[in-house]
Design a protein around this motif. Structure first.
Motif, PDB file in Angstrom:
ATOM      1  N   VAL A 221      -3.712  -8.343   3.725  1.00  8.97           N
ATOM      2  CA  VAL A 221      -4.204  -7.047   4.213  1.00  8.97           C
ATOM      3  C   VAL A 221      -3.549  -5.914   3.419  1.00  8.97           C
ATOM      4  CG1 VAL A 221      -4.157  -5.455   6.191  1.00  8.97           C
ATOM      5  CG2 VAL A 221      -4.881  -7.820   6.498  1.00  8.97           C
ATOM      6  N   GLY A 222      -2.260  -6.055   3.143  1.00 11.74           N
ATOM      7  CA  GLY A 222      -1.568  -5.041   2.349  1.00 11.74           C
ATOM      8  C   GLY A 222      -2.150  -4.907   0.954  1.00 11.74           C
TER       9      GLY A 222
ATOM     10  N   PRO B 113       0.809  -1.215   0.000  1.00 20.07           N
ATOM     11  CA  PRO B 113       0.000   0.000   0.000  1.00 20.07           C
ATOM     12  C   PRO B 113       0.847   1.272   0.000  1.00 20.07           C
ATOM     13  CG  PRO B 113      -0.128  -1.057   2.132  1.00 20.07           C
ATOM     14  CD  PRO B 113       0.601  -2.000   1.220  1.00 20.07           C
TER      15      PRO B 113
ATOM     16  N   ASN C 227      -5.485  -3.163   1.285  1.00 16.73           N
ATOM     17  CA  ASN C 227      -5.225  -1.776   1.613  1.00 16.73           C
ATOM     18  C   ASN C 227      -4.795  -1.017   0.354  1.00 16.73           C
ATOM     19  OD1 ASN C 227      -4.597   0.592   3.016  1.00 16.73           O
ATOM     20  ND2 ASN C 227      -3.385  -0.442   4.553  1.00 16.73           N
TER      21      ASN C 227
ATOM     22  N   VAL D  65      -2.028   5.223   7.069  1.00 10.62           N
ATOM     23  CA  VAL D  65      -3.110   4.250   6.877  1.00 10.62           C
ATOM     24  C   VAL D  65      -2.509   2.862   6.626  1.00 10.62           C
ATOM     25  CG1 VAL D  65      -4.988   3.554   5.318  1.00 10.62           C
ATOM     26  CG2 VAL D  65      -4.812   5.930   6.095  1.00 10.62           C
ATOM     27  N   ALA D  66      -1.463   2.797   5.811  1.00  8.71           N
ATOM     28  CA  ALA D  66      -0.792   1.519   5.545  1.00  8.71           C
ATOM     29  C   ALA D  66      -0.206   0.945   6.828  1.00  8.71           C
ATOM     30  CB  ALA D  66       0.291   1.709   4.492  1.00  8.71           C
TER      31      ALA D  66
ATOM     32  N   GLY E 169      -2.952  -0.476   8.969  1.00  6.49           N
ATOM     33  CA  GLY E 169      -3.420  -1.736   8.381  1.00  6.49           C
ATOM     34  C   GLY E 169      -2.538  -2.910   8.757  1.00  6.49           C
ATOM     35  N   GLN E 170      -1.233  -2.699   8.761  1.00 13.90           N
ATOM     36  CA  GLN E 170      -0.321  -3.784   9.102  1.00 13.90           C
ATOM     37  C   GLN E 170      -0.366  -4.135  10.578  1.00 13.90           C
ATOM     38  OE1 GLN E 170       1.335  -5.989   7.030  1.00 13.90           O
ATOM     39  NE2 GLN E 170      -0.223  -4.937   5.826  1.00 13.90           N
TER      40      GLN E 170
ATOM     41  N   TRP F  76      -1.624   8.577   3.787  1.00 15.57           N
ATOM     42  CA  TRP F  76      -1.824   7.216   3.297  1.00 15.57           C
ATOM     43  C   TRP F  76      -0.756   6.265   3.827  1.00 15.57           C
ATOM     44  CZ3 TRP F  76      -6.382   6.028   2.180  1.00 15.57           C
ATOM     45  CH2 TRP F  76      -7.229   6.920   1.518  1.00 15.57           C
TER      46      TRP F  76
END
Length: 132
Positions: A122-123, A61, A126, A81-82, A85-86, A78
């Motif tokens: 997930v990456g 991402p 994302n 955000v990445a 997410g991780q 962003w």
């Protein structure tokens, strides 16, 4: 001389990307209870697989954010955000696999492979969501 403007933009985005990768690794290595780098130095493939999956899952991402952002502030948002997410993927891994740090320390490749797949998955999601 226009190529110099492009080179400066490249340097800024690439530098910020490397900064985010370094920040992610430092934070990830600090927050996980097992010592991945020492385990990797000692030849533990499960630790390497798990960390590699998290790193790739973060970079996917982040690369998307770099390619779509119109400014450094947007890239910063962003990138965060990445990062979130991780860490959500890591929490999910720990919920699915009780005793995950101990499993990695023991060299449990099955646990490491599942963790890596969760991080990369997930990456990918994302990154896809960032294609606005």
């Amino acid at each position: 001389m226009e190529y110099l403007e492009g080179l400066l933009a490249f340097a800024a985005y690439f530098g910020m990307g490397l900064g985010f990768v370094a920040f992610f690794l430092l934070l990830f290595l600090y927050l996980t209870p097992h010592r991945e780098l020492q385990l990797i130095r000692d030849g533990n493939p499960a630790a390497a697989m798990s960390l590699a999956g998290a790193l790739i899952g973060f970079c996917l991402p982040l690369a998307q954010a770099i390619s779509h952002s119109v400014g450094m502030l947007e890239l910063g948002v962003w990138g965060l955000v990445a990062l979130v997410g991780q860490f959500a993927a890591h929490v999910f891994t720990r919920l699915l696999l009780p005793g995950f740090p101990t499993r990695i320390e023991r060299g449990d490749n099955a646990a490491a492979l599942l963790a890596a797949a969760l991080h990369v998955g997930v990456g990918m999601l994302n990154a896809a969501a960032m294609t606005y």
